[in-house]
Enzyme design. Structure first.
Site, PDB file in Angstrom:
ATOM      1  N   GLU A  79      40.718  29.606  36.878  1.00  0.00           N
ATOM      2  CA  GLU A  79      39.276  29.686  36.745  1.00  0.00           C
ATOM      3  C   GLU A  79      38.863  30.790  35.775  1.00  0.00           C
ATOM      4  O   GLU A  79      39.506  31.825  35.673  1.00  0.00           O
ATOM      5  CB  GLU A  79      38.633  29.901  38.121  1.00  0.00           C
ATOM      6  CG  GLU A  79      38.858  28.677  39.000  1.00  0.00           C
ATOM      7  CD  GLU A  79      38.091  28.708  40.311  1.00  0.00           C
ATOM      8  OE1 GLU A  79      37.493  27.671  40.650  1.00  0.00           O
ATOM      9  OE2 GLU A  79      38.089  29.731  41.005  1.00  0.00           O
ATOM     10  N   CYS A  92      34.873  36.500  32.215  1.00  0.00           N
ATOM     11  CA  CYS A  92      35.910  37.010  33.114  1.00  0.00           C
ATOM     12  C   CYS A  92      37.088  36.039  33.053  1.00  0.00           C
ATOM     13  O   CYS A  92      36.951  34.870  33.404  1.00  0.00           O
ATOM     14  CB  CYS A  92      35.341  37.098  34.530  1.00  0.00           C
ATOM     15  SG  CYS A  92      36.549  37.625  35.751  1.00  0.00           S
ATOM     16  N   CYS A  99      48.393  34.938  42.102  1.00  0.00           N
ATOM     17  CA  CYS A  99      48.690  36.369  42.026  1.00  0.00           C
ATOM     18  C   CYS A  99      49.812  36.680  43.004  1.00  0.00           C
ATOM     19  O   CYS A  99      49.869  36.130  44.101  1.00  0.00           O
ATOM     20  CB  CYS A  99      47.457  37.196  42.375  1.00  0.00           C
ATOM     21  SG  CYS A  99      47.666  38.965  42.040  1.00  0.00           S
ATOM     22  N   CYS A 103      46.697  41.746  48.102  1.00  0.00           N
ATOM     23  CA  CYS A 103      45.535  42.530  48.526  1.00  0.00           C
ATOM     24  C   CYS A 103      44.835  41.766  49.649  1.00  0.00           C
ATOM     25  O   CYS A 103      44.550  40.573  49.526  1.00  0.00           O
ATOM     26  CB  CYS A 103      44.604  42.783  47.352  1.00  0.00           C
ATOM     27  SG  CYS A 103      45.422  43.694  46.013  1.00  0.00           S
ATOM     28  N   CYS A 106      41.346  39.685  49.089  1.00  0.00           N
ATOM     29  CA  CYS A 106      41.174  38.855  47.893  1.00  0.00           C
ATOM     30  C   CYS A 106      41.652  37.429  48.152  1.00  0.00           C
ATOM     31  O   CYS A 106      42.757  37.217  48.658  1.00  0.00           O
ATOM     32  CB  CYS A 106      41.954  39.455  46.728  1.00  0.00           C
ATOM     33  SG  CYS A 106      41.808  38.491  45.219  1.00  0.00           S
ATOM     34  N   GLU A 149      47.305  39.625  38.148  1.00  0.00           N
ATOM     35  CA  GLU A 149      47.405  41.045  37.830  1.00  0.00           C
ATOM     36  C   GLU A 149      47.843  41.158  36.366  1.00  0.00           C
ATOM     37  O   GLU A 149      49.003  40.904  36.041  1.00  0.00           O
ATOM     38  CB  GLU A 149      48.430  41.712  38.775  1.00  0.00           C
ATOM     39  CG  GLU A 149      48.846  43.119  38.384  1.00  0.00           C
ATOM     40  CD  GLU A 149      47.681  44.046  38.041  1.00  0.00           C
ATOM     41  OE1 GLU A 149      46.771  44.217  38.867  1.00  0.00           O
ATOM     42  OE2 GLU A 149      47.687  44.612  36.934  1.00  0.00           O
ATOM     43  N   HIS A 204      39.542  51.133  45.861  1.00  0.00           N
ATOM     44  CA  HIS A 204      39.202  50.608  47.191  1.00  0.00           C
ATOM     45  C   HIS A 204      39.429  51.513  48.400  1.00  0.00           C
ATOM     46  O   HIS A 204      39.052  51.157  49.519  1.00  0.00           O
ATOM     47  CB  HIS A 204      39.890  49.259  47.459  1.00  0.00           C
ATOM     48  CG  HIS A 204      39.646  48.240  46.381  1.00  0.00           C
ATOM     49  ND1 HIS A 204      38.402  48.020  45.843  1.00  0.00           N
ATOM     50  CD2 HIS A 204      40.487  47.395  45.729  1.00  0.00           C
ATOM     51  CE1 HIS A 204      38.489  47.065  44.919  1.00  0.00           C
ATOM     52  NE2 HIS A 204      39.740  46.679  44.820  1.00  0.00           N
ATOM     53  N   ASN A 278      32.873  39.944  48.784  1.00  0.00           N
ATOM     54  CA  ASN A 278      32.522  38.531  48.800  1.00  0.00           C
ATOM     55  C   ASN A 278      33.421  37.802  49.778  1.00  0.00           C
ATOM     56  O   ASN A 278      34.629  37.762  49.591  1.00  0.00           O
ATOM     57  CB  ASN A 278      32.694  37.927  47.403  1.00  0.00           C
ATOM     58  CG  ASN A 278      31.757  38.569  46.410  1.00  0.00           C
ATOM     59  OD1 ASN A 278      30.543  38.573  46.598  1.00  0.00           O
ATOM     60  ND2 ASN A 278      32.317  39.160  45.366  1.00  0.00           N
TER      61      ASN A 278
HETATM   62  N1  SAH Z   1      44.562  42.175  39.790  1.00  0.00           N
HETATM   63  C1  SAH Z   1      43.560  42.907  39.058  1.00  0.00           C
HETATM   64  C2  SAH Z   1      42.540  41.971  38.466  1.00  0.00           C
HETATM   65  C3  SAH Z   1      41.647  41.287  39.480  1.00  0.00           C
HETATM   66  S1  SAH Z   1      40.079  41.992  39.231  1.00  0.00           S
HETATM   67  C4  SAH Z   1      42.968  43.968  39.944  1.00  0.00           C
HETATM   68  O1  SAH Z   1      43.359  44.050  41.098  1.00  0.00           O
HETATM   69  O2  SAH Z   1      42.178  44.792  39.481  1.00  0.00           O
HETATM   70  C5  SAH Z   1      39.159  41.445  40.501  1.00  0.00           C
HETATM   71  C6  SAH Z   1      38.383  42.589  41.157  1.00  0.00           C
HETATM   72  O3  SAH Z   1      37.704  42.023  42.275  1.00  0.00           O
HETATM   73  C7  SAH Z   1      39.314  43.655  41.690  1.00  0.00           C
HETATM   74  O4  SAH Z   1      38.727  44.930  41.662  1.00  0.00           O
HETATM   75  C8  SAH Z   1      39.485  43.186  43.102  1.00  0.00           C
HETATM   76  O5  SAH Z   1      39.925  44.226  43.934  1.00  0.00           O
HETATM   77  C9  SAH Z   1      38.085  42.711  43.434  1.00  0.00           C
HETATM   78  N2  SAH Z   1      38.044  41.790  44.577  1.00  0.00           N
HETATM   79  C10 SAH Z   1      39.051  41.025  45.049  1.00  0.00           C
HETATM   80  N3  SAH Z   1      38.642  40.325  46.113  1.00  0.00           N
HETATM   81  C11 SAH Z   1      37.363  40.631  46.312  1.00  0.00           C
HETATM   82  C12 SAH Z   1      36.382  40.193  47.253  1.00  0.00           C
HETATM   83  N4  SAH Z   1      36.665  39.279  48.185  1.00  0.00           N
HETATM   84  N5  SAH Z   1      35.147  40.705  47.142  1.00  0.00           N
HETATM   85  C13 SAH Z   1      34.852  41.593  46.169  1.00  0.00           C
HETATM   86  N6  SAH Z   1      35.725  42.036  45.257  1.00  0.00           N
HETATM   87  C14 SAH Z   1      36.974  41.563  45.338  1.00  0.00           C
END
Ligand code: SAH
Length: 343
Positions: A79, A92, A99, A103, A106, A149, A204, A278
């Site tokens: 996406e 984006c 991935c 985390c 996510c 990532e 985070h 989210n």
């Molecule tokens: N893997 C990289 C790129 C992904 S960026 C990274 O971890 O930075 C996507 C961003 O959205 C990251 O900061 C991630 O932590 C955040 N993210 C992931 N799941 C989320 C969620 N459910 N709600 C809000 N932010 C989220």
């Protein structure tokens, strides 16, 4: 590209011409490249192909955010999201199919991992989005914040970033291209050697115990290694690292967490971007209330940290942060592992 043209016995300046045809004019047919000789056009068509990712679903959210599902091979889809704002348009993009990191908050993580995207598949998202948007709407910013990532697909991401910055391709300024990482420290050190695009880090949590739980790669590269690496990345100038901080109710959002974060980021040239969580199906968390987010932000700002709160965009089409899932044929067997562990 210059090396490629040299290798096939052609003049290196052909590289600039072909790049412009592909990326600036959106041409996918060598035969349309009218400043190349007929013979060279025929030869290129024999040697290669220009194949952008195919858009299979195109969704428009009520706030103007647009999400594309792109087919990258027979079984996998990724996406890409376009976020229009006053005076700018941010794309984006994804760097991997799924991935491999886990985390806890996510939804991409839930999909498992299939493979890295190639350079063409990464830059192809920019190409396909620009074609879909048409000439009226310009992509002014790119964030590597989609699925995957980026630092675990280092060489391909760097090559695609080079094209984003290249005058013969997208000529974006390095300040307008941002790579977001969960904190793969050795790769971050290498990144500093090859580029100086903007950096965002998925922080985070203010301490290792909590970060170990939310961003498990922290167990390998804890904050004592990550934060100095961030500092080295931005160097002496005025640049800052954006620290992303997802707001999870009752988990990382108390005033004590905010104060700990102020202390933790002392001396690190950084600003904080709070991200309202989210939700996604079966997610174990809830988003902090607007009041909690406001109070958290106030403590950070009183502590001297520039703090912004990310406006959630494209929720109604699941295009917001952490909601990108595409269609991933999982090869990591994570689901099997999780099931076994919880049995
Ligand atoms: N893997 C990289 C790129 C992904 S960026 C990274 O971890 O930075 C996507 C961003 O959205 C990251 O900061 C991630 O932590 C955040 N993210 C992931 N799941 C989320 C969620 N459910 N709600 C809000 N932010 C989220």
């Amino acid at each position: 590209m210059e090396d490629y043209f040299r290798a096939i016995g052609e003049k290196p300046f052909r590289a600039a011409q072909v790049l412009q045809w592909i990326h600036q004019r959106g041409v996918t047919d060598f035969d349309a490249m009218s400043n190349l000789s007929k013979a060279l056009r025929a030869r290129l068509a024999e040697l290669g192909e220009i194949r952008p990712p195919e858009i299979v679903v195109d969704q428009l959210a009520s706030d103007g955010t647009r999400k594309w599902l792109m087919q990258v091979d027979a079984v996998n889809r990724i996406e890409t999201v376009f976020i229009p704002e006053e005076g700018r348009g941010t794309l984006c993009i994804s760097s991997q199919v799924g991935c491999a990191l886990e985390c806890s908050f996510c939804s991409t993580a839930r999909q498992g991992f299939n493979r890295n995207l190639g350079v063409a598949e990464i830059i192809g998202q920019l190409w396909a989005a620009q074609q879909a948007l048409g000439t009226e709407t310009r992509i002014t910013n790119v964030v590597l914040m989609g699925m995957g990532e980026p630092l675990l697909n280092f060489a391909n991401v760097v090559a695609a970033v080079d094209l984003m910055l290249d005058d013969y391709a997208y000529s974006l300024s390095k300040r307008r291209v941002t790579l977001s990482t969960s904190g793969v420290v050795p790769a971050l050190e290498r990144l500093a050697e090859v580029t100086d695009i903007s950096l965002a880090v998925s922080l985070h949590a203010p301490d290792n115990a909590l970060r170990d739980e939310l961003v498990p790669i922290n167990r390998k590269y804890p904050l004592e290694e990550l934060l100095p690496a961030c500092k080295r990345y931005v160097g002496e100038g005025r640049r800052k690292v954006t620290m992303e901080y997802v707001m999870l109710e009752g988990v990382n959002d108390t005033p004590a967490h905010a104060r700990a974060l102020v202390k933790r980021l002392a001396g690190i040239p950084s600003k904080v971007n709070l991200i309202p969580f989210n939700p996604f199906p079966q997610s174990p968390y809830r988003c902090s209330s607007p009041e909690t987010i406001a109070r958290f932000s106030e403590i950070l700002q009183k502590g001297g940290l520039i703090t912004t709160t990310r406006k959630t965009r494209g929720e109604d089409i699941d295009a917001a942060c952490g909601q990108l899932v595409g269609k991933v044929l999982d090869k990591s067997k994570r689901h099997v592992r999780i099931e076994a562990a919880t049995r």
